[in-house]
Design a protein around this motif. Sequence first.
Motif, PDB file in Angstrom:
ATOM      1  N   ILE A  10      34.644  61.154  28.307  1.00  0.00           N
ATOM      2  CA  ILE A  10      35.199  61.311  26.854  1.00  0.00           C
ATOM      3  C   ILE A  10      36.717  61.398  27.021  1.00  0.00           C
ATOM      4  O   ILE A  10      37.167  60.584  26.359  1.00  0.00           O
ATOM      5  N   LEU A  11      37.282  61.830  28.062  1.00  0.00           N
ATOM      6  CA  LEU A  11      38.553  61.773  28.619  1.00  0.00           C
ATOM      7  C   LEU A  11      39.232  60.259  28.827  1.00  0.00           C
ATOM      8  O   LEU A  11      40.123  59.791  28.406  1.00  0.00           O
ATOM      9  N   PHE A  12      38.072  59.461  29.612  1.00  0.00           N
ATOM     10  CA  PHE A  12      38.566  58.127  29.703  1.00  0.00           C
ATOM     11  C   PHE A  12      38.412  57.074  28.372  1.00  0.00           C
ATOM     12  O   PHE A  12      39.501  56.463  28.194  1.00  0.00           O
ATOM     13  N   TYR A  13      37.583  57.376  27.805  1.00  0.00           N
ATOM     14  CA  TYR A  13      37.303  56.824  26.256  1.00  0.00           C
ATOM     15  C   TYR A  13      38.504  56.822  25.398  1.00  0.00           C
ATOM     16  O   TYR A  13      38.790  56.001  24.539  1.00  0.00           O
ATOM     17  N   THR A  14      38.784  58.014  25.595  1.00  0.00           N
ATOM     18  CA  THR A  14      39.800  58.606  24.246  1.00  0.00           C
ATOM     19  C   THR A  14      41.233  58.444  24.726  1.00  0.00           C
ATOM     20  O   THR A  14      42.222  58.680  23.981  1.00  0.00           O
ATOM     21  N   PHE A  15      41.738  57.599  25.781  1.00  0.00           N
ATOM     22  CA  PHE A  15      43.007  57.356  26.201  1.00  0.00           C
ATOM     23  C   PHE A  15      43.835  56.547  24.941  1.00  0.00           C
ATOM     24  O   PHE A  15      45.042  56.966  24.729  1.00  0.00           O
ATOM     25  N   PRO A  16      43.326  55.532  24.313  1.00  0.00           N
ATOM     26  CA  PRO A  16      43.975  54.971  23.084  1.00  0.00           C
ATOM     27  C   PRO A  16      44.380  55.914  22.310  1.00  0.00           C
ATOM     28  O   PRO A  16      45.394  55.903  21.492  1.00  0.00           O
ATOM     29  N   LEU A  17      43.631  57.079  21.851  1.00  0.00           N
ATOM     30  CA  LEU A  17      43.935  58.110  21.083  1.00  0.00           C
ATOM     31  C   LEU A  17      45.175  58.854  21.381  1.00  0.00           C
ATOM     32  O   LEU A  17      45.947  59.299  20.445  1.00  0.00           O
ATOM     33  N   SER A  18      45.069  59.166  22.736  1.00  0.00           N
ATOM     34  CA  SER A  18      46.364  59.928  23.214  1.00  0.00           C
ATOM     35  C   SER A  18      47.733  59.271  23.110  1.00  0.00           C
ATOM     36  O   SER A  18      48.739  59.940  22.629  1.00  0.00           O
ATOM     37  N   PHE A  19      47.664  57.906  23.045  1.00  0.00           N
ATOM     38  CA  PHE A  19      48.807  57.187  22.830  1.00  0.00           C
ATOM     39  C   PHE A  19      49.293  57.357  21.413  1.00  0.00           C
ATOM     40  O   PHE A  19      50.560  57.232  21.096  1.00  0.00           O
ATOM     41  N   VAL A  21      48.886  60.255  19.496  1.00  0.00           N
ATOM     42  CA  VAL A  21      49.176  61.436  19.429  1.00  0.00           C
ATOM     43  C   VAL A  21      50.744  61.577  19.963  1.00  0.00           C
ATOM     44  O   VAL A  21      51.580  62.373  19.060  1.00  0.00           O
ATOM     45  N   GLY A  22      50.905  61.140  21.158  1.00  0.00           N
ATOM     46  CA  GLY A  22      52.185  61.184  21.492  1.00  0.00           C
ATOM     47  C   GLY A  22      52.584  61.332  22.899  1.00  0.00           C
ATOM     48  O   GLY A  22      51.384  61.493  23.757  1.00  0.00           O
ATOM     49  N   ASN A  23      53.556  61.368  23.732  1.00  0.00           N
ATOM     50  CA  ASN A  23      53.841  61.092  24.910  1.00  0.00           C
ATOM     51  C   ASN A  23      53.412  62.439  25.853  1.00  0.00           C
ATOM     52  O   ASN A  23      52.699  62.364  26.993  1.00  0.00           O
ATOM     53  N   PHE A  24      53.754  63.656  25.308  1.00  0.00           N
ATOM     54  CA  PHE A  24      53.186  64.906  26.035  1.00  0.00           C
ATOM     55  C   PHE A  24      51.609  65.058  26.070  1.00  0.00           C
ATOM     56  O   PHE A  24      51.298  65.293  27.083  1.00  0.00           O
ATOM     57  N   MET A  25      51.125  64.541  24.828  1.00  0.00           N
ATOM     58  CA  MET A  25      49.597  64.436  25.123  1.00  0.00           C
ATOM     59  C   MET A  25      49.125  63.539  25.858  1.00  0.00           C
ATOM     60  O   MET A  25      47.925  63.833  26.585  1.00  0.00           O
ATOM     61  N   LEU A  26      49.569  62.461  25.874  1.00  0.00           N
ATOM     62  CA  LEU A  26      49.450  61.258  27.017  1.00  0.00           C
ATOM     63  C   LEU A  26      49.432  61.666  28.494  1.00  0.00           C
ATOM     64  O   LEU A  26      48.450  61.475  29.089  1.00  0.00           O
ATOM     65  N   SER A  27      50.472  62.354  28.625  1.00  0.00           N
ATOM     66  CA  SER A  27      50.713  62.942  30.087  1.00  0.00           C
ATOM     67  C   SER A  27      49.581  64.017  30.598  1.00  0.00           C
ATOM     68  O   SER A  27      49.219  63.979  31.493  1.00  0.00           O
ATOM     69  N   LEU A  28      49.452  65.000  29.584  1.00  0.00           N
ATOM     70  CA  LEU A  28      48.474  66.090  29.676  1.00  0.00           C
ATOM     71  C   LEU A  28      47.223  65.489  29.739  1.00  0.00           C
ATOM     72  O   LEU A  28      46.544  65.885  30.794  1.00  0.00           O
ATOM     73  N   HIS A  29      46.940  64.510  28.833  1.00  0.00           N
ATOM     74  CA  HIS A  29      45.549  63.735  29.161  1.00  0.00           C
ATOM     75  C   HIS A  29      45.435  63.126  30.380  1.00  0.00           C
ATOM     76  O   HIS A  29      44.072  63.316  30.913  1.00  0.00           O
TER      77      HIS A  29
END
Length: 202
Positions: A10-19, A21-29
Amino acid sequence: KFNLINLVEILFYTFPLSFIVGNFMLSLHLMIFIILSLFLIKKERLSFKANLSHWIIATFFLYLFLSTTIQFQIPGFLNEKTRDWPIESHPIFKSLILIRYLILIFIVNILYENKVIKLEKLFLFSLICTSFVSIDVIFQYFNGEDIFGYKNAIDRNSGPFGDELIAGSYLLKFSFFSFFSFLAVRENSKYINYFFILIIAL
Protein backbone atom coordinates in the motif's frame (compact mmCIF):
# COMPACT_ATOMS: atom_id res chain seq x y z
CA LYS A 1 -5.38 -11.05 6.02
CA PHE A 2 -3.64 -7.72 6.58
CA ASN A 3 0.06 -8.11 7.28
CA LEU A 4 3.41 -6.37 6.81
CA ILE A 5 3.56 -7.29 3.13
CA ASN A 6 0.17 -5.65 2.51
CA LEU A 7 1.28 -2.52 4.33
CA VAL A 8 4.48 -2.26 2.29
CA GLU A 9 2.46 -2.76 -0.90
CA ILE A 10 0.00 0.00 0.00
CA LEU A 11 2.82 2.40 0.88
CA PHE A 12 4.52 1.74 -2.45
CA TYR A 13 1.42 2.11 -4.61
CA THR A 14 0.28 5.35 -2.92
CA PHE A 15 3.47 7.35 -3.52
CA PRO A 16 1.74 9.46 -6.24
CA LEU A 17 -0.87 10.49 -3.67
CA SER A 18 1.77 11.68 -1.18
CA PHE A 19 3.15 14.06 -3.80
CA ILE A 20 -0.27 15.72 -3.93
CA VAL A 21 -0.66 15.97 -0.14
CA GLY A 22 2.66 17.79 0.37
CA ASN A 23 6.40 17.60 0.98
CA PHE A 24 6.15 16.69 4.67
CA MET A 25 3.78 13.81 3.97
CA LEU A 26 5.99 12.64 1.12
CA SER A 27 9.12 12.61 3.32
CA LEU A 28 7.26 10.83 6.11
CA HIS A 29 5.77 8.34 3.65
CA LEU A 30 9.19 7.63 2.18
CA MET A 31 10.87 7.05 5.54
CA ILE A 32 8.09 4.74 6.78
CA PHE A 33 8.25 2.78 3.53
CA ILE A 34 12.03 2.38 3.74
CA ILE A 35 11.99 1.31 7.40
CA LEU A 36 9.14 -1.20 7.00
CA SER A 37 10.62 -2.55 3.77
CA LEU A 38 14.01 -3.14 5.38
CA PHE A 39 12.28 -4.90 8.25
CA LEU A 40 10.30 -7.03 5.76
CA ILE A 41 13.42 -7.90 3.76
CA LYS A 42 15.19 -9.05 6.91
CA LYS A 43 12.16 -10.91 8.27
CA GLU A 44 11.40 -12.76 5.04
CA ARG A 45 15.09 -13.08 4.09
CA LEU A 46 14.42 -11.80 0.61
CA SER A 47 17.21 -12.46 -1.86
CA PHE A 48 19.21 -9.83 -3.70
CA LYS A 49 21.85 -10.07 -6.40
CA ALA A 50 23.79 -6.95 -7.41
CA ASN A 51 24.39 -6.49 -11.12
CA LEU A 52 26.19 -3.90 -13.22
CA SER A 53 23.30 -1.41 -13.15
CA HIS A 54 23.28 -1.45 -9.34
CA TRP A 55 26.98 -0.63 -9.20
CA ILE A 56 26.54 2.18 -11.74
CA ILE A 57 23.71 3.72 -9.69
CA ALA A 58 25.67 3.42 -6.43
CA THR A 59 28.76 4.98 -8.02
CA PHE A 60 26.69 7.85 -9.40
CA PHE A 61 25.19 8.67 -5.99
CA LEU A 62 28.60 8.38 -4.31
CA TYR A 63 30.09 10.76 -6.88
CA LEU A 64 27.33 13.33 -6.28
CA PHE A 65 27.76 13.15 -2.51
CA LEU A 66 31.56 13.43 -2.59
CA SER A 67 31.56 16.22 -5.17
CA THR A 68 29.05 18.24 -3.12
CA THR A 69 30.99 17.66 0.09
CA ILE A 70 34.33 18.65 -1.43
CA GLN A 71 32.84 21.68 -3.17
CA PHE A 72 31.47 23.15 0.06
CA GLN A 73 34.42 22.24 2.25
CA ILE A 74 37.20 23.90 0.27
CA PRO A 75 38.28 27.35 1.51
CA GLY A 76 36.69 30.18 -0.39
CA PHE A 77 33.45 31.92 -1.09
CA LEU A 78 31.10 28.91 -0.94
CA ASN A 79 32.43 27.74 2.41
CA GLU A 80 32.21 31.23 3.91
CA LYS A 81 28.71 31.70 2.58
CA THR A 82 27.28 28.48 4.01
CA ARG A 83 29.19 28.41 7.32
CA ASP A 84 26.38 29.90 9.42
CA TRP A 85 23.54 28.10 7.69
CA PRO A 86 21.33 25.84 9.88
CA ILE A 87 22.04 22.14 9.50
CA GLU A 88 18.78 21.41 7.64
CA SER A 89 19.68 23.99 4.98
CA HIS A 90 23.34 23.09 4.62
CA PRO A 91 24.24 21.64 1.19
CA ILE A 92 26.28 18.79 2.71
CA PHE A 93 23.33 17.69 4.87
CA LYS A 94 20.98 17.86 1.89
CA SER A 95 23.42 15.81 -0.15
CA LEU A 96 23.69 13.24 2.64
CA ILE A 97 19.93 12.71 3.02
CA LEU A 98 19.67 12.07 -0.73
CA ILE A 99 21.23 8.67 0.03
CA ARG A 100 17.73 7.61 1.07
CA TYR A 101 16.82 7.56 -2.63
CA LEU A 102 19.73 5.24 -3.32
CA ILE A 103 18.40 2.94 -0.59
CA LEU A 104 14.92 3.27 -2.11
CA ILE A 105 16.16 2.09 -5.52
CA PHE A 106 17.67 -1.07 -4.05
CA ILE A 107 14.62 -1.73 -1.85
CA VAL A 108 12.19 -1.44 -4.78
CA ASN A 109 14.42 -3.74 -6.81
CA ILE A 110 14.49 -6.38 -4.07
CA LEU A 111 10.72 -6.21 -3.51
CA TYR A 112 10.02 -6.41 -7.23
CA GLU A 113 12.40 -9.30 -7.87
CA ASN A 114 10.80 -11.23 -5.00
CA LYS A 115 7.29 -10.48 -6.33
CA VAL A 116 6.22 -8.49 -3.26
CA ILE A 117 5.19 -5.48 -5.34
CA LYS A 118 3.83 -5.17 -8.88
CA LEU A 119 4.63 -2.17 -11.03
CA GLU A 120 1.29 -2.49 -12.85
CA LYS A 121 -0.55 -1.41 -9.70
CA LEU A 122 1.74 1.62 -9.31
CA PHE A 123 1.02 2.54 -12.93
CA LEU A 124 -2.73 2.22 -12.35
CA PHE A 125 -2.66 4.36 -9.19
CA SER A 126 -0.56 6.96 -11.04
CA LEU A 127 -3.26 7.01 -13.71
CA ILE A 128 -5.94 7.66 -11.09
CA CYS A 129 -3.94 10.46 -9.45
CA THR A 130 -2.93 12.20 -12.69
CA SER A 131 -6.51 12.01 -13.96
CA PHE A 132 -7.75 13.57 -10.72
CA VAL A 133 -5.17 16.39 -10.88
CA SER A 134 -6.02 17.03 -14.54
CA ILE A 135 -9.76 17.25 -13.86
CA ASP A 136 -9.18 19.45 -10.80
CA VAL A 137 -6.95 21.87 -12.75
CA ILE A 138 -9.50 22.09 -15.60
CA PHE A 139 -12.29 22.68 -13.06
CA GLN A 140 -10.20 25.40 -11.40
CA TYR A 141 -9.59 27.06 -14.76
CA PHE A 142 -13.29 27.41 -15.54
CA ASN A 143 -14.57 27.90 -11.97
CA GLY A 144 -11.84 30.14 -10.51
CA GLU A 145 -11.17 27.67 -7.68
CA ASP A 146 -10.70 23.91 -7.45
CA ILE A 147 -12.81 21.40 -5.53
CA PHE A 148 -10.76 22.06 -2.35
CA GLY A 149 -11.35 25.82 -2.55
CA TYR A 150 -7.88 26.77 -3.81
CA LYS A 151 -8.11 29.84 -6.04
CA ASN A 152 -6.19 30.04 -9.29
CA ALA A 153 -3.29 32.44 -9.80
CA ILE A 154 -3.27 35.13 -12.48
CA ASP A 155 -1.77 32.89 -15.14
CA ARG A 156 -1.41 29.53 -13.39
CA ASN A 157 -3.74 26.82 -12.10
CA SER A 158 -2.23 24.76 -9.32
CA GLY A 159 -5.22 22.50 -8.65
CA PRO A 160 -4.89 20.48 -5.43
CA PHE A 161 -1.35 21.79 -4.80
CA GLY A 162 -2.58 25.16 -3.50
CA ASP A 163 0.19 27.78 -3.45
CA GLU A 164 2.72 25.41 -5.03
CA LEU A 165 2.59 25.87 -8.79
CA ILE A 166 3.74 22.35 -9.61
CA ALA A 167 0.66 20.77 -11.21
CA GLY A 168 2.29 20.74 -14.65
CA SER A 169 5.49 19.22 -13.28
CA TYR A 170 3.51 16.55 -11.43
CA LEU A 171 1.54 15.63 -14.55
CA LEU A 172 4.70 15.61 -16.65
CA LYS A 173 6.42 13.09 -14.37
CA PHE A 174 3.57 10.79 -13.35
CA SER A 175 1.77 10.70 -16.68
CA PHE A 176 4.80 8.75 -17.90
CA PHE A 177 3.90 5.98 -15.44
CA SER A 178 0.18 6.42 -16.08
CA PHE A 179 0.39 5.51 -19.76
CA PHE A 180 2.00 2.19 -18.90
CA SER A 181 -1.14 1.21 -16.98
CA PHE A 182 -2.88 0.65 -20.31
CA LEU A 183 -0.50 -2.19 -21.03
CA ALA A 184 -1.80 -3.93 -17.92
CA VAL A 185 -5.53 -3.42 -18.54
CA ARG A 186 -5.79 -3.32 -22.36
CA GLU A 187 -6.83 -6.99 -22.55
CA ASN A 188 -9.53 -6.59 -19.92
CA SER A 189 -11.76 -4.15 -21.77
CA LYS A 190 -12.80 -3.62 -25.38
CA TYR A 191 -13.31 0.09 -24.67
CA ILE A 192 -9.73 0.70 -23.56
CA ASN A 193 -8.80 2.54 -26.79
CA TYR A 194 -11.52 5.13 -26.22
CA PHE A 195 -10.50 5.46 -22.58
CA PHE A 196 -6.88 5.93 -23.65
CA ILE A 197 -7.86 8.78 -26.01
CA LEU A 198 -9.86 10.45 -23.21
CA ILE A 199 -6.94 10.30 -20.76
CA ILE A 200 -4.50 11.66 -23.36
CA ALA A 201 -6.89 14.58 -23.95
CA LEU A 202 -7.04 15.31 -20.22
